[in-house]
Write a protein that holds these residues in place. Structure first.
Motif, PDB file in Angstrom:
ATOM      1  N   PHE A  31       0.801  -1.228   0.000  1.00 20.77           N
ATOM      2  CA  PHE A  31       0.000   0.000   0.000  1.00 20.77           C
ATOM      3  C   PHE A  31       0.836   1.281   0.000  1.00 20.77           C
ATOM      4  O   PHE A  31       0.470   2.251  -0.664  1.00 20.77           O
ATOM      5  CB  PHE A  31      -0.982   0.014   1.170  1.00 20.77           C
ATOM      6  N   PRO A  32       1.961   1.344   0.720  1.00 22.31           N
ATOM      7  CA  PRO A  32       2.746   2.588   0.678  1.00 22.31           C
ATOM      8  C   PRO A  32       3.249   2.943  -0.722  1.00 22.31           C
ATOM      9  O   PRO A  32       3.595   4.100  -0.970  1.00 22.31           O
ATOM     10  CB  PRO A  32       3.925   2.290   1.622  1.00 22.31           C
ATOM     11  N   LEU A  33       3.262   1.998  -1.635  1.00 16.54           N
ATOM     12  CA  LEU A  33       3.720   2.269  -2.995  1.00 16.54           C
ATOM     13  C   LEU A  33       2.704   3.069  -3.809  1.00 16.54           C
ATOM     14  O   LEU A  33       3.067   3.680  -4.811  1.00 16.54           O
ATOM     15  CB  LEU A  33       4.054   0.961  -3.720  1.00 16.54           C
ATOM     16  N   PHE A  34       1.433   3.071  -3.387  1.00 18.24           N
ATOM     17  CA  PHE A  34       0.422   3.823  -4.139  1.00 18.24           C
ATOM     18  C   PHE A  34      -0.559   4.599  -3.272  1.00 18.24           C
ATOM     19  O   PHE A  34      -1.352   5.372  -3.809  1.00 18.24           O
ATOM     20  CB  PHE A  34      -0.342   2.912  -5.121  1.00 18.24           C
ATOM     21  N   MET A  35      -0.517   4.445  -1.956  1.00 16.99           N
ATOM     22  CA  MET A  35      -1.420   5.199  -1.084  1.00 16.99           C
ATOM     23  C   MET A  35      -0.663   6.331  -0.408  1.00 16.99           C
ATOM     24  O   MET A  35       0.257   6.092   0.377  1.00 16.99           O
ATOM     25  CB  MET A  35      -2.052   4.289  -0.036  1.00 16.99           C
ATOM     26  N   ASP A  36      -1.054   7.542  -0.726  1.00 22.61           N
ATOM     27  CA  ASP A  36      -0.422   8.728  -0.168  1.00 22.61           C
ATOM     28  C   ASP A  36      -0.638   8.761   1.343  1.00 22.61           C
ATOM     29  O   ASP A  36      -1.762   8.629   1.823  1.00 22.61           O
ATOM     30  CB  ASP A  36      -1.029   9.977  -0.820  1.00 22.61           C
ATOM     31  N   GLY A  37       0.431   8.923   2.080  1.00 17.41           N
ATOM     32  CA  GLY A  37       0.330   9.037   3.534  1.00 17.41           C
ATOM     33  C   GLY A  37       0.455   7.727   4.280  1.00 17.41           C
ATOM     34  O   GLY A  37       0.611   7.727   5.497  1.00 17.41           O
ATOM     35  N   VAL A  38       0.386   6.607   3.582  1.00 21.01           N
ATOM     36  CA  VAL A  38       0.567   5.318   4.247  1.00 21.01           C
ATOM     37  C   VAL A  38       2.063   5.043   4.292  1.00 21.01           C
ATOM     38  O   VAL A  38       2.714   4.895   3.264  1.00 21.01           O
ATOM     39  CB  VAL A  38      -0.188   4.181   3.523  1.00 21.01           C
ATOM     40  N   ARG A  39       2.599   5.008   5.490  1.00 22.43           N
ATOM     41  CA  ARG A  39       4.043   4.788   5.677  1.00 22.43           C
ATOM     42  C   ARG A  39       4.380   3.302   5.698  1.00 22.43           C
ATOM     43  O   ARG A  39       5.394   2.892   5.165  1.00 22.43           O
ATOM     44  CB  ARG A  39       4.524   5.416   6.988  1.00 22.43           C
ATOM     45  N   ARG A  40       3.527   2.520   6.377  1.00 25.74           N
ATOM     46  CA  ARG A  40       3.812   1.091   6.527  1.00 25.74           C
ATOM     47  C   ARG A  40       2.528   0.342   6.863  1.00 25.74           C
ATOM     48  O   ARG A  40       1.695   0.841   7.617  1.00 25.74           O
ATOM     49  CB  ARG A  40       4.835   0.897   7.649  1.00 25.74           C
ATOM     50  N   VAL A  41       2.383  -0.848   6.280  1.00 29.57           N
ATOM     51  CA  VAL A  41       1.314  -1.764   6.654  1.00 29.57           C
ATOM     52  C   VAL A  41       1.966  -3.121   6.878  1.00 29.57           C
ATOM     53  O   VAL A  41       2.687  -3.611   6.016  1.00 29.57           O
ATOM     54  CB  VAL A  41       0.219  -1.887   5.568  1.00 29.57           C
ATOM     55  N   GLU A  42       1.724  -3.682   8.033  1.00 26.48           N
ATOM     56  CA  GLU A  42       2.252  -5.009   8.350  1.00 26.48           C
ATOM     57  C   GLU A  42       1.093  -5.982   8.453  1.00 26.48           C
ATOM     58  O   GLU A  42       0.098  -5.698   9.118  1.00 26.48           O
ATOM     59  CB  GLU A  42       2.988  -4.981   9.689  1.00 26.48           C
ATOM     60  N   GLN A  43       1.226  -7.116   7.803  1.00 21.86           N
ATOM     61  CA  GLN A  43       0.241  -8.188   7.915  1.00 21.86           C
ATOM     62  C   GLN A  43       0.646  -8.992   9.152  1.00 21.86           C
ATOM     63  O   GLN A  43       1.604  -9.751   9.125  1.00 21.86           O
ATOM     64  CB  GLN A  43       0.267  -9.057   6.660  1.00 21.86           C
ATOM     65  N   VAL A  44      -0.069  -8.800  10.266  1.00 21.03           N
ATOM     66  CA  VAL A  44       0.260  -9.443  11.533  1.00 21.03           C
ATOM     67  C   VAL A  44      -0.113 -10.918  11.505  1.00 21.03           C
ATOM     68  O   VAL A  44       0.659 -11.782  11.910  1.00 21.03           O
ATOM     69  CB  VAL A  44      -0.434  -8.717  12.708  1.00 21.03           C
ATOM     70  N   ASP A  45      -1.319 -11.206  11.023  1.00 21.38           N
ATOM     71  CA  ASP A  45      -1.765 -12.586  10.827  1.00 21.38           C
ATOM     72  C   ASP A  45      -2.789 -12.582   9.697  1.00 21.38           C
ATOM     73  O   ASP A  45      -2.901 -11.592   8.973  1.00 21.38           O
ATOM     74  CB  ASP A  45      -2.292 -13.215  12.130  1.00 21.38           C
ATOM     75  N   GLU A  46      -3.542 -13.639   9.544  1.00 24.90           N
ATOM     76  CA  GLU A  46      -4.458 -13.736   8.399  1.00 24.90           C
ATOM     77  C   GLU A  46      -5.524 -12.661   8.370  1.00 24.90           C
ATOM     78  O   GLU A  46      -6.002 -12.290   7.298  1.00 24.90           O
ATOM     79  CB  GLU A  46      -5.108 -15.122   8.364  1.00 24.90           C
ATOM     80  N   THR A  47      -5.916 -12.138   9.539  1.00 23.84           N
ATOM     81  CA  THR A  47      -6.993 -11.139   9.552  1.00 23.84           C
ATOM     82  C   THR A  47      -6.607  -9.802  10.167  1.00 23.84           C
ATOM     83  O   THR A  47      -7.417  -8.888  10.170  1.00 23.84           O
ATOM     84  CB  THR A  47      -8.233 -11.681  10.304  1.00 23.84           C
ATOM     85  N   LEU A  48      -5.396  -9.668  10.676  1.00 17.68           N
ATOM     86  CA  LEU A  48      -5.005  -8.442  11.365  1.00 17.68           C
ATOM     87  C   LEU A  48      -3.873  -7.730  10.624  1.00 17.68           C
ATOM     88  O   LEU A  48      -2.875  -8.353  10.252  1.00 17.68           O
ATOM     89  CB  LEU A  48      -4.560  -8.749  12.794  1.00 17.68           C
ATOM     90  N   THR A  49      -4.059  -6.412  10.411  1.00 15.90           N
ATOM     91  CA  THR A  49      -3.019  -5.578   9.811  1.00 15.90           C
ATOM     92  C   THR A  49      -2.707  -4.438  10.761  1.00 15.90           C
ATOM     93  O   THR A  49      -3.579  -3.960  11.496  1.00 15.90           O
ATOM     94  CB  THR A  49      -3.469  -5.003   8.452  1.00 15.90           C
ATOM     95  N   HIS A  50      -1.452  -4.009  10.744  1.00 13.57           N
ATOM     96  CA  HIS A  50      -1.006  -2.879  11.561  1.00 13.57           C
ATOM     97  C   HIS A  50      -0.582  -1.769  10.613  1.00 13.57           C
ATOM     98  O   HIS A  50       0.218  -1.990   9.709  1.00 13.57           O
ATOM     99  CB  HIS A  50       0.157  -3.278  12.472  1.00 13.57           C
ATOM    100  N   TRP A  51      -1.119  -0.560  10.820  1.00  6.20           N
ATOM    101  CA  TRP A  51      -0.916   0.579   9.919  1.00  6.20           C
ATOM    102  C   TRP A  51      -0.156   1.695  10.621  1.00  6.20           C
ATOM    103  O   TRP A  51      -0.423   2.001  11.783  1.00  6.20           O
ATOM    104  CB  TRP A  51      -2.265   1.137   9.489  1.00  6.20           C
ATOM    105  N   VAL A  52       0.728   2.344   9.874  1.00  4.12           N
ATOM    106  CA  VAL A  52       1.393   3.565  10.299  1.00  4.12           C
ATOM    107  C   VAL A  52       1.173   4.569   9.168  1.00  4.12           C
ATOM    108  O   VAL A  52       1.547   4.312   8.026  1.00  4.12           O
ATOM    109  CB  VAL A  52       2.905   3.338  10.549  1.00  4.12           C
ATOM    110  N   THR A  53       0.526   5.701   9.491  1.00  3.10           N
ATOM    111  CA  THR A  53       0.204   6.698   8.465  1.00  3.10           C
ATOM    112  C   THR A  53       0.638   8.088   8.906  1.00  3.10           C
ATOM    113  O   THR A  53       0.816   8.356  10.098  1.00  3.10           O
ATOM    114  CB  THR A  53      -1.311   6.727   8.168  1.00  3.10           C
ATOM    115  N   ARG A  54       0.775   8.945   7.929  1.00  2.00           N
ATOM    116  CA  ARG A  54       0.986  10.375   8.168  1.00  2.00           C
ATOM    117  C   ARG A  54       0.221  11.100   7.072  1.00  2.00           C
ATOM    118  O   ARG A  54       0.665  11.158   5.926  1.00  2.00           O
ATOM    119  CB  ARG A  54       2.450  10.755   8.130  1.00  2.00           C
ATOM    120  N   ILE A  55      -0.941  11.607   7.434  1.00  2.00           N
ATOM    121  CA  ILE A  55      -1.812  12.282   6.470  1.00  2.00           C
ATOM    122  C   ILE A  55      -2.113  13.679   6.994  1.00  2.00           C
ATOM    123  O   ILE A  55      -2.561  13.832   8.126  1.00  2.00           O
ATOM    124  CB  ILE A  55      -3.108  11.470   6.239  1.00  2.00           C
TER     125      ILE A  55
END
Length: 149
Positions: free
Chosen positions: A27-51
Protein backbone atom coordinates in the motif's frame (compact mmCIF):
# COMPACT_ATOMS: atom_id res chain seq x y z
CA UNK A 1 -19.69 9.31 10.98
CA UNK A 2 -18.74 10.30 7.47
CA UNK A 3 -18.56 8.20 4.35
CA UNK A 4 -16.56 8.32 1.16
CA UNK A 5 -17.18 6.12 -1.87
CA UNK A 6 -15.13 6.16 -5.06
CA UNK A 7 -14.74 3.79 -8.02
CA UNK A 8 -12.19 3.35 -10.78
CA UNK A 9 -11.82 1.08 -13.79
CA UNK A 10 -8.49 -0.75 -14.04
CA UNK A 11 -7.23 -2.44 -17.17
CA UNK A 12 -6.42 -5.80 -15.60
CA UNK A 13 -8.50 -8.92 -14.89
CA UNK A 14 -10.37 -9.08 -11.59
CA UNK A 15 -8.02 -11.74 -10.19
CA UNK A 16 -4.97 -9.51 -10.67
CA UNK A 17 -6.67 -6.42 -9.19
CA UNK A 18 -7.91 -8.38 -6.17
CA UNK A 19 -4.61 -10.15 -5.58
CA UNK A 20 -2.66 -6.89 -5.67
CA UNK A 21 -5.09 -5.13 -3.33
CA UNK A 22 -4.74 -7.90 -0.76
CA UNK A 23 -0.96 -7.44 -0.70
CA UNK A 24 -1.45 -4.85 2.02
CA UNK A 25 2.27 -4.35 2.63
CA UNK A 26 2.52 -2.76 -0.86
CA UNK A 27 0.00 0.00 0.00
CA UNK A 28 2.75 2.59 0.68
CA UNK A 29 3.72 2.27 -3.00
CA UNK A 30 0.42 3.82 -4.14
CA UNK A 31 -1.42 5.20 -1.08
CA UNK A 32 -0.42 8.73 -0.17
CA UNK A 33 0.33 9.04 3.53
CA UNK A 34 0.57 5.32 4.25
CA UNK A 35 4.04 4.79 5.68
CA UNK A 36 3.81 1.09 6.53
CA UNK A 37 1.31 -1.76 6.65
CA UNK A 38 2.25 -5.01 8.35
CA UNK A 39 0.24 -8.19 7.91
CA UNK A 40 0.26 -9.44 11.53
CA UNK A 41 -1.77 -12.59 10.83
CA UNK A 42 -4.46 -13.74 8.40
CA UNK A 43 -6.99 -11.14 9.55
CA UNK A 44 -5.01 -8.44 11.37
CA UNK A 45 -3.02 -5.58 9.81
CA UNK A 46 -1.01 -2.88 11.56
CA UNK A 47 -0.92 0.58 9.92
CA UNK A 48 1.39 3.57 10.30
CA UNK A 49 0.20 6.70 8.47
CA UNK A 50 0.99 10.37 8.17
CA UNK A 51 -1.81 12.28 6.47
CA UNK A 52 -2.08 16.05 6.55
CA UNK A 53 0.78 16.21 9.03
CA UNK A 54 -1.05 13.93 11.49
CA UNK A 55 0.68 10.69 12.51
CA UNK A 56 -1.58 7.71 13.21
CA UNK A 57 -0.93 4.12 14.18
CA UNK A 58 -3.72 1.57 14.36
CA UNK A 59 -4.74 -2.03 13.81
CA UNK A 60 -7.43 -3.10 11.38
CA UNK A 61 -9.14 -6.45 11.23
CA UNK A 62 -10.30 -8.01 7.98
CA UNK A 63 -13.93 -8.73 8.79
CA UNK A 64 -14.89 -10.28 5.45
CA UNK A 65 -12.93 -11.54 2.50
CA UNK A 66 -14.37 -13.15 -0.62
CA UNK A 67 -11.68 -13.87 -3.22
CA UNK A 68 -12.01 -11.79 -6.40
CA UNK A 69 -15.07 -9.98 -4.94
CA UNK A 70 -14.51 -8.01 -1.74
CA UNK A 71 -12.43 -7.23 1.31
CA UNK A 72 -13.99 -5.51 4.34
CA UNK A 73 -12.21 -4.17 7.42
CA UNK A 74 -12.73 -2.37 10.70
CA UNK A 75 -10.23 -0.70 13.00
CA UNK A 76 -9.84 -2.53 16.28
CA UNK A 77 -7.03 -0.70 18.07
CA UNK A 78 -5.57 2.76 17.76
CA UNK A 79 -6.68 6.34 17.64
CA UNK A 80 -9.13 6.23 14.71
CA UNK A 81 -12.56 4.77 14.04
CA UNK A 82 -12.86 3.47 10.51
CA UNK A 83 -14.43 0.66 8.54
CA UNK A 84 -14.79 -0.01 4.89
CA UNK A 85 -15.04 -2.38 2.00
CA UNK A 86 -13.38 -2.59 -1.38
CA UNK A 87 -15.23 -4.51 -4.08
CA UNK A 88 -14.01 -5.87 -7.39
CA UNK A 89 -16.45 -6.25 -10.28
CA UNK A 90 -15.32 -7.73 -13.58
CA UNK A 91 -16.36 -5.51 -16.48
CA UNK A 92 -15.04 -7.99 -19.03
CA UNK A 93 -12.18 -10.54 -18.97
CA UNK A 94 -9.48 -7.82 -18.94
CA UNK A 95 -11.08 -4.89 -17.05
CA UNK A 96 -12.25 -4.51 -13.45
CA UNK A 97 -14.20 -1.89 -11.55
CA UNK A 98 -12.72 -1.29 -8.09
CA UNK A 99 -15.01 0.47 -5.61
CA UNK A 100 -13.85 1.67 -2.21
CA UNK A 101 -16.34 2.68 0.48
CA UNK A 102 -15.02 3.91 3.79
CA UNK A 103 -16.85 5.04 6.92
CA UNK A 104 -14.82 7.13 9.34
CA UNK A 105 -15.18 9.42 12.30
CA UNK A 106 -13.22 12.65 11.71
CA UNK A 107 -11.17 13.54 14.78
CA UNK A 108 -10.52 17.16 15.65
CA UNK A 109 -10.97 20.42 13.81
CA UNK A 110 -8.53 19.73 10.94
CA UNK A 111 -10.10 16.39 10.01
CA UNK A 112 -13.63 17.80 10.24
CA UNK A 113 -12.67 20.69 7.95
CA UNK A 114 -10.95 18.26 5.53
CA UNK A 115 -14.11 16.14 5.48
CA UNK A 116 -16.42 19.13 5.02
CA UNK A 117 -14.47 20.49 2.05
CA UNK A 118 -14.05 17.14 0.29
CA UNK A 119 -10.32 16.71 0.86
CA UNK A 120 -10.81 13.14 2.07
CA UNK A 121 -12.83 12.22 -1.04
CA UNK A 122 -10.06 13.66 -3.23
CA UNK A 123 -7.43 11.80 -1.22
CA UNK A 124 -9.22 8.48 -1.80
CA UNK A 125 -9.67 9.30 -5.50
CA UNK A 126 -5.94 9.96 -5.74
CA UNK A 127 -5.11 6.67 -4.03
CA UNK A 128 -7.34 4.77 -6.48
CA UNK A 129 -5.73 6.53 -9.46
CA UNK A 130 -2.28 5.61 -8.15
CA UNK A 131 -3.46 2.01 -7.65
CA UNK A 132 -4.65 1.99 -11.28
CA UNK A 133 -1.28 3.23 -12.54
CA UNK A 134 0.59 0.84 -10.24
CA UNK A 135 -1.27 -2.31 -11.29
CA UNK A 136 -1.54 -1.43 -14.99
CA UNK A 137 2.19 -0.71 -15.27
CA UNK A 138 2.97 -4.04 -13.64
CA UNK A 139 0.31 -6.05 -15.47
CA UNK A 140 0.40 -8.60 -12.65
CA UNK A 141 0.26 -8.57 -8.87
CA UNK A 142 3.50 -8.40 -6.98
CA UNK A 143 5.10 -7.54 -3.68
CA UNK A 144 4.40 -8.89 -0.23
CA UNK A 145 2.25 -11.91 0.48
CA UNK A 146 -1.47 -11.86 -0.06
CA UNK A 147 -3.90 -12.21 2.85
CA UNK A 148 -6.10 -15.27 2.85
CA UNK A 149 -9.03 -15.65 5.20
Amino acid sequence: MSQVMESIKVDVPVRIAYNQWTRFETFPLFMDGVRRVEQVDETLTHWVTRIGGVDREFDAEISEQIPDERVAWITVDGDIEQSGVVTFRPIDPTHTEVTLRMDFDPDGLAENIADTFGFIDRHVTGDLKRFKTFIEERGTEGGARSAQV
